[in-house]
Design an enzyme around this catalytic site. Sequence first.
Site, PDB file in Angstrom:
ATOM      1  N   LYS A   1       0.916  -1.186  -0.156  1.00 44.90           N
ATOM      2  CA  LYS A   1      -0.040  -0.066  -0.107  1.00 44.90           C
ATOM      3  C   LYS A   1       0.766   1.330  -0.094  1.00 44.90           C
ATOM      4  O   LYS A   1       1.411   1.626   0.790  1.00 44.90           O
ATOM      5  CB  LYS A   1      -0.938   0.083   1.379  1.00 44.90           C
ATOM      6  CG  LYS A   1      -2.208   0.938   1.028  1.00 44.90           C
ATOM      7  CD  LYS A   1      -2.715   1.728   2.204  1.00 44.90           C
ATOM      8  CE  LYS A   1      -2.102   2.927   2.660  1.00 44.90           C
ATOM      9  NZ  LYS A   1      -2.122   4.202   1.692  1.00 44.90           N
TER      10      LYS A   1
ATOM     11  N   GLY B   1      -5.564   3.667  -1.274  1.00 46.75           N
ATOM     12  CA  GLY B   1      -6.437   4.169  -0.597  1.00 46.75           C
ATOM     13  C   GLY B   1      -5.799   4.922   0.757  1.00 46.75           C
ATOM     14  O   GLY B   1      -4.745   5.010   0.715  1.00 46.75           O
TER      15      GLY B   1
ATOM     16  N   GLY C   1      -4.891   5.472   4.421  1.00 44.13           N
ATOM     17  CA  GLY C   1      -4.305   4.641   5.479  1.00 44.13           C
ATOM     18  C   GLY C   1      -5.193   4.101   6.403  1.00 44.13           C
ATOM     19  O   GLY C   1      -5.439   2.924   6.876  1.00 44.13           O
TER      20      GLY C   1
ATOM     21  N   GLY D   1      -5.447   0.785   4.756  1.00 44.76           N
ATOM     22  CA  GLY D   1      -4.229   0.234   5.605  1.00 44.76           C
ATOM     23  C   GLY D   1      -4.578  -0.373   6.870  1.00 44.76           C
ATOM     24  O   GLY D   1      -4.160  -1.444   6.898  1.00 44.76           O
TER      25      GLY D   1
ATOM     26  N   GLU E   1       9.769   1.319  10.626  1.00 44.66           N
ATOM     27  CA  GLU E   1      10.760   2.572  10.293  1.00 44.66           C
ATOM     28  C   GLU E   1      10.110   3.547  10.372  1.00 44.66           C
ATOM     29  O   GLU E   1       9.142   4.074   9.757  1.00 44.66           O
ATOM     30  CB  GLU E   1      11.204   2.223   8.873  1.00 44.66           C
ATOM     31  CG  GLU E   1      12.114   1.016   8.578  1.00 44.66           C
ATOM     32  CD  GLU E   1      13.216   1.069   9.483  1.00 44.66           C
ATOM     33  OE1 GLU E   1      13.813   1.895  10.164  1.00 44.66           O
ATOM     34  OE2 GLU E   1      13.882  -0.218   9.545  1.00 44.66           O
TER      35      GLU E   1
ATOM     36  N   CYS F   1      13.489  10.673   6.401  1.00 42.55           N
ATOM     37  CA  CYS F   1      13.761  10.496   7.961  1.00 42.55           C
ATOM     38  C   CYS F   1      15.059  10.704   8.452  1.00 42.55           C
ATOM     39  O   CYS F   1      15.406  10.768   9.364  1.00 42.55           O
ATOM     40  CB  CYS F   1      13.450   8.959   7.757  1.00 42.55           C
ATOM     41  SG  CYS F   1      14.510   7.901   6.961  1.00 42.55           S
TER      42      CYS F   1
ATOM     43  N   GLU G   1       9.002  15.808  15.566  1.00 38.03           N
ATOM     44  CA  GLU G   1       9.294  15.743  14.320  1.00 38.03           C
ATOM     45  C   GLU G   1       8.445  16.618  13.470  1.00 38.03           C
ATOM     46  O   GLU G   1       7.227  16.616  13.478  1.00 38.03           O
ATOM     47  CB  GLU G   1       9.226  14.267  13.779  1.00 38.03           C
ATOM     48  CG  GLU G   1       9.831  13.975  12.335  1.00 38.03           C
ATOM     49  CD  GLU G   1       9.645  12.637  11.578  1.00 38.03           C
ATOM     50  OE1 GLU G   1       8.288  12.169  11.856  1.00 38.03           O
ATOM     51  OE2 GLU G   1      10.580  12.160  11.171  1.00 38.03           O
TER      52      GLU G   1
END
Length: 478
Positions: free
Chosen positions: A172, A203, A205, A209, A247, A281, A382
């Site tokens: 996805k 689609g 999340g 997801g 991750e 990241c 973040e």
Amino acid sequence: MLKILNFINGNHCEAVNKNFIENSNPSTGLVYSTLPDSDEQDVERAIESAQNAYNSWSNISAESRFKILNRIAELIDEKNEELALAESIDQGMPLWFARTQVTLSAQNFRFFATAAMQYSSTNHSMEGNYVNYNQKSPIGIVACISSWNLPLYIITWKIAPALATGNCVIAKPSEFAPATAFMLSEICYQAGLPNGVLNIINGRGEKAGNIIVSHPKIKAISFTGKLSTGKVISTLAAPLFKKLSLELGGKNPVLIFADCNLEKAVKETVRASFLNQGELCRSGSRILVEEKIYNNFKKAFLTELKYQSLGNPLLNDTKIGAIVSKQHYDKILSYIEIAKAEGGKILFGGEPVFPKGLENGWFISPTVIENLKNESICNREEIFGPVVTLTSFKTEVDALEIANSTDYGLASSVWTENIQTAHRIATNIKTGLVWINCWMYVDTKSPFGGMKNSGNGNSGAWNIMDFFTEQKNVYIKY
Ligand code: NDP
């Protein structure tokens, strides 16, 4: 209008419910593509096709898998320009940078194609006439869920090892940058990947997801995305005992010591801060500078920023492109407001930019903020955009304390000419990746992943091959 479709059992198709989501070009702010708003019905179809394909794919020789995966790599290389253009339009990154990411995506397939040929088991003899060996077998159907920031690179980094180890995949991509995953499905088909081995579901999340993550027939999930989503996925997957490779985000420190090569440190730190609009990241977002050279560094850093041309991602000299979505653009701007409210002093930028001809696009000036406390929101959360903070430190111990003070632990970079300082920091800093006098280099052969809330650190070559396999130990008495 580009019509992105799901890829199920070797066919491109709309969502069964016919619903779709609109996707915008971040440089213009205009809707330019649609993608399926998939639900349970689409996921079920994908699972069924993966189940049908599994027996054959998991049992073909490693060499056969190598040939197909290597052919995918060749086709990605052949279509570099086409893919890079699509990535740049979809995601907002400069086209020249997109080309490098497509090259790396081909390398992902090439690397794991050869890894399929070299992946092996161990065995040993034991006292008392025993032989012990282990068998590594594919898990079955696995999910690869990826973020929008390096769309093709990240999804290939997951799909390639999953396929190399003999699994069938439900992938996805992010709804905010689905174009190159769609093109990849066509490439996989052309390369001869059997139907059903790779299925791509588009689609939202929190809908598609979520359904993928919760599906009992999916036994492992490789996920790249936000910490908050990682928590949701962990909560859904834990009761079903799924394997998880996570991750997640980072708040990466850059440590600049007084004895560094200042010119190099400044140039690379500008790159670390603003490459891909700071949406990496690995981006360095907290720049910690030894007090003795703080003013010199600041001056040189701000001067270098004047050369970071911002605007149309398709132009060769553009260094900073557009922010991927309106939602993310608003989020970044809201953090800049928080920084001001927290007493931060904006040294550079801090506002939206409206390049000529692209006035409705989502552009934010590179932003440098000082005077923020270490415990401030903008030094802990973040932001994932072109926003960095500058902080001074007195000693190596202070530098480490500040560097280690967030809940994240993904990456760090250290600038010093003293190998002893460099090694001490590398040993004591709590990040999964440490760059000394460099930034961004990643070798597919090496482990990759974060410490603390940045994930569980099991990506990278053999780690991810092991992740996508189940190991069985066999004892024979003779
Ligand atoms: P998100 O967590 O928002 O989304 C990541 C993926 O998960 C998308 O495909 C998203 O779909 C999907 N998703 C969202 N909610 C769910 C859910 N409930 N169940 C299943 N899937 C879901 O992250 P972003 O896309 O915003 O990516 C940015 C983040 O990724 C940053 O934190 C960044 O640091 C991190 N990242 C980490 C890397 C690493 O190696 N550690 C590398 C690159 C990025 P949709 O987009 O359609 O909502």
